[in-house]
Design an enzyme around this catalytic site. Structure first.
Site, mmCIF file in Angstrom:
data_model
loop_
_atom_site.group_PDB
_atom_site.id
_atom_site.type_symbol
_atom_site.label_atom_id
_atom_site.label_comp_id
_atom_site.label_asym_id
_atom_site.label_seq_id
_atom_site.Cartn_x
_atom_site.Cartn_y
_atom_site.Cartn_z
ATOM 1 N N GLU B 48 94.593 -1.096 53.460
ATOM 2 C CA GLU B 48 93.350 -1.484 52.781
ATOM 3 C C GLU B 48 92.203 -0.810 53.502
ATOM 4 O O GLU B 48 92.044 -0.984 54.713
ATOM 5 C CB GLU B 48 93.118 -2.993 52.921
ATOM 6 C CG GLU B 48 93.855 -3.857 51.961
ATOM 7 C CD GLU B 48 93.575 -5.330 52.276
ATOM 8 O OE1 GLU B 48 92.504 -5.668 52.817
ATOM 9 O OE2 GLU B 48 94.467 -6.140 51.995
ATOM 10 N N ASP B 59 83.335 -12.254 55.495
ATOM 11 C CA ASP B 59 83.885 -11.717 56.734
ATOM 12 C C ASP B 59 83.292 -12.355 57.974
ATOM 13 O O ASP B 59 82.115 -12.691 58.022
ATOM 14 C CB ASP B 59 83.655 -10.206 56.782
ATOM 15 C CG ASP B 59 84.611 -9.469 55.866
ATOM 16 O OD1 ASP B 59 85.835 -9.631 56.055
ATOM 17 O OD2 ASP B 59 84.145 -8.769 54.959
ATOM 18 N N TYR B 171 96.690 -12.172 47.121
ATOM 19 C CA TYR B 171 96.185 -12.266 48.490
ATOM 20 C C TYR B 171 95.968 -13.741 48.803
ATOM 21 O O TYR B 171 94.996 -14.337 48.369
ATOM 22 C CB TYR B 171 94.873 -11.487 48.576
ATOM 23 C CG TYR B 171 94.324 -11.240 49.962
ATOM 24 C CD1 TYR B 171 94.354 -12.215 50.960
ATOM 25 C CD2 TYR B 171 93.745 -10.013 50.280
ATOM 26 C CE1 TYR B 171 93.835 -11.975 52.212
ATOM 27 C CE2 TYR B 171 93.221 -9.760 51.542
ATOM 28 C CZ TYR B 171 93.268 -10.752 52.491
ATOM 29 O OH TYR B 171 92.747 -10.510 53.746
#
Lengths: 396, 261
Positions: B48, B59, B171
């Site tokens: 990725e 994040d 995911y």
């Protein structure tokens, strides 16, 4: 579910982790917003804790000088010194009814952080506020006020170290602690249902103005002027008047030190005036961005307007021509700050000074009409340090 | 090679995949080729490549810092596609980025540019299924996989909705929170793996940093293990980067291979 869109703007652009929390918030809001018990408590807090209703003050000296009748909606007199408490009371109560025990918030100028600290302390929440390092520096008093009331203040060192980064950090906290935590967002921004909830809780401003102006003038104003960063004081005073199509609404953004852009930063915070369609902090709206979609840092003399986005409903109202986006720059705001202090004995917040500055600029052209209401969204005590520094030739 | 073919190949060997994340252009645009090759040498099956965004809300500090380094070194969407196209690799590449960069470029243009650059799949951590219709359709018609995240907080109803629209792999976010290396694997991972019932490969990410964790996740039923921050930490250190990336990838892949299923 209510619609999450204002025209093409709004929506819910958030990590999957938060989607159930947004649904829960929407459900909680729909359940309690008309609940008599909730409304009784909300009224009690607005009256006895916040000090509402706030006066609609006829600024006679200003009116005389500018040749139009000017009223100031005195949100500077709300407990804490700004309109922010209207929203934190509403959301904190909602969080309490929903069984949350912890509150997180972001803050720019520190006014929303302070208001959150107030309701957090009063209602017994564990309260955490994220604030950019740059804002902490320019608003030390507010940081100390929050700490006095038992709030944990986290310094945000990432990105531009201002409001947008504080929102990022508050969102990250919420993502991590979503089960017991309510994210108490401070403006009409973020994913649905926040823009709607914050607007509704702030609408107390406009609703009071409706009654007060009828009492004093026997008619509605020709125009309403409010400063706009994220836009909560603007939506609060505008919303009850949206359907009164003859009333002009002016959203005054921060023109900063110039309406231009360098590679990574705008010298202003005028996302309604010159921003472009994009997605920031969970909503599609007008934002300051570069050609690739990277968010530009914004600038304003006032920390509370220093934001790269704007509430999605304001973007929509600007698109359909219901409101007029405009701007006042740092110097004009500073001049208005002095003028109101001298002429009326009222020290306005630098944020609200932008609204005043626009009226001072535009009054003579006649575009505002004969009866103007300005939302004096906050008081200027918190800005004295900034102003002193500027007058000694310093940078902010 | 595309993502479904890679998983077919691995399934034939009864093997789970290692998916490695790094931020493209971190610390410089030139470094990325060597980094990707090191990850592949160590055993990464899919890479990725993050396209850095100024405001990465999903994040943690590690990837935020990587995004800032990459952006200050000049990374942008144009350079990203140019660089990805120049990579000499035989494994699937996935683009991970935030929605505004896609929106601003134009959804169709972004997908076409991705495809032209050799990208097999796209992950957008701030785009829930409700907002993704246009991008998902564009991905389908261009044969690019659109990969959704599923979190421990995701309801059954939402899981079904996501399974309907996702492809490539799912995911699975191992815990609530943001990305970042942690020392344990959350219990919530096991639960989530059993809640998501699908033939689409299930990849688990967020917090995995060593071979032992990778093994545990595979033993819990994961078809792939996603590791990001632990690699990015190595890049951030600036010391002996490619050798250490290769070694960590090998440790993780060994952990995956040693799992008893």
């Amino acid at each position: 579910m209510t619609t999450s869109l204002y025209g093409k703007y709004g929506g819910q652009f958030v990590p999957e982790i938060l989607m159930p929390a947004l649904a829960e918030l929407e459900e909680g809001y729909q359940r309690y917003k008309d609940d008599p018990e909730f409304l009784k408590e909300l009224d009690y807090y607005l009256k006895d804790f916040a000090g509402r209703e706030t006066p609609l003050y006829f600024a006679k000296n200003l009116s005389k000088k500018y040749g139009t009748r000017i009223y100031l909606k005195r949100e500077d007199l709300v407990h804490g010194g700004a309109h922010k408490l209207n929203n934190t009371i509403g959301q904190s109560l909602l969080a309490k009814y929903m069984g949350k025990t912890r509150i997180v918030a972001e803050t720019g100028a520190g006014q929303h952080g302070t208001a959150t600290a107030m309701t957090g302390a009063n209602m017994g929440f564990e309260t955490v506020v994220y604030m950019g390092a740059k804002d902490i520096e320019r608003q030390l008093m507010n940081v100390y006020r929050m700490k006095l009331m038992g709030t944990e203040v986290h310094t945000v060192e990432s990105g531009s170290k201002t409001l947008k980064d504080a929102i990022n950090e508050a969102l990250r906290d919420w993502v991590t602690n979503v089960e017991n935590t309510h994210y108490l967002i401070g403006s009409v921004v973020g994913p649905h249902p926040y823009p709607m909830i914050v607007r509704d809780f702030q609408s107390v401003i406009g609703n009071e103005v409706k009654e007060q102006i009828m009492e004093k003038e026997g008619r509605y104003p020709d125009s309403i002027v409010a400063c706009t960063g994220g836009g909560s004081n603007a939506m609060g005073i505008f919303h009850p008047f949206i359907e009164e199509k003859d009333i002009k609404l002016f959203a005054v953004e921060a023109g900063g030190s110039g309406m231009t852009t360098t590679k990574h930063a705008a010298l202003h915070s005028a996302s309604l005036c010159v921003g472009e369609d994009g997605v920031l902090h969970g909503a599609r709206t007008r934002i300051l961005q570069d050609k690739y979609g990277q968010i530009l840092e914004s600038h304003s003399i006032s920390a509370g307007l220093d934001y790269s986005g704007v509430g999605p409903e304001l973007a929509y109202l600007a698109d359909i021509g219901r409101l007029t986006p405009c701007h006042a720059d740092d110097d004009e705001a500073l001049a208005a700050f002095h003028e109101l202090s001298r002429m009326e004995g009222i020290i306005p917040a630098l944020e609200s000074s932008h609204a005043l500055a626009y009226v001072m600029k535009a009054a003579q052209s006649g575009e505002l009409g004969d009866l103007v209401v300005i939302n004096l969204s906050g008081r200027g005590d918190k800005d004295l340090e900034t102003v002193i520094k500027l007058e000694q030739g310093g940078q902010i | 090679m595309n993502i479904p073919d890679k998983f077919l190949e691995l399934r034939a060997r009864d093997e789970s995949a290692l998916i490695a994340y790094v931020c493209a252009g971190d610390p410089t645009p030139d470094a990325t080729e060597g980094i990707v090759q090191a990850l592949i040498c160590g055993g990464a099956d899919i890479v990725e490549l993050g396209l850095p965004f100024s405001d990465p809300v999903a994040d943690g500090p590690t990837i935020q810092a990587a995004s800032e380094r990459a952006l200050s070194a000049g990374m942008n969407s144009d350079k990203y596609f140019e660089m990805v196209a120049s990579l000499d690799v035989d494994i699937p590449l996935v683009c991970m980025t935030y929605y505004n960069l896609i929106f601003k470029r134009g959804i169709e243009k972004f997908v076409l540019d991705s495809k032209d650059a050799g990208i097999s799949g796209i992950i957008v951590p701030d785009l829930p299924v409700e907002e993704s219709e246009e991008l998902a359709e564009c991905c389908v018609s261009n044969n690019v996989d659109f990969i959704f995240l599923i979190a421990p907080t995701t309801t059954e109803e939402r899981i079904n909705m996501i399974l309907e629209h996702g492809s490539g792999f799912m995911y699975l976010v191992s815990r609530v929170g943001v990305t970042g290396a942690r020392s344990d694997v959350a219990e919530s991972t096991t639960k989530l793996l059993s809640r998501v019932k699908t033939d689409i490969p299930k990849a688990v990410g967020f917090g995995i940093s060593n071979g032992k964790q990778a093994k545990e996740v595979v033993e819990d039923g994961a078809d792939a293990v996603i590791v990001g921050s632990a690699f990015v930490d190595i890049i951030a250190s600036g010391k002996d980067v490619n050798a250490r990336l290769e070694a960590l990838a090998k440790e993780l892949k060994d952990g995956i291979l040693s799992a008893k299923r």
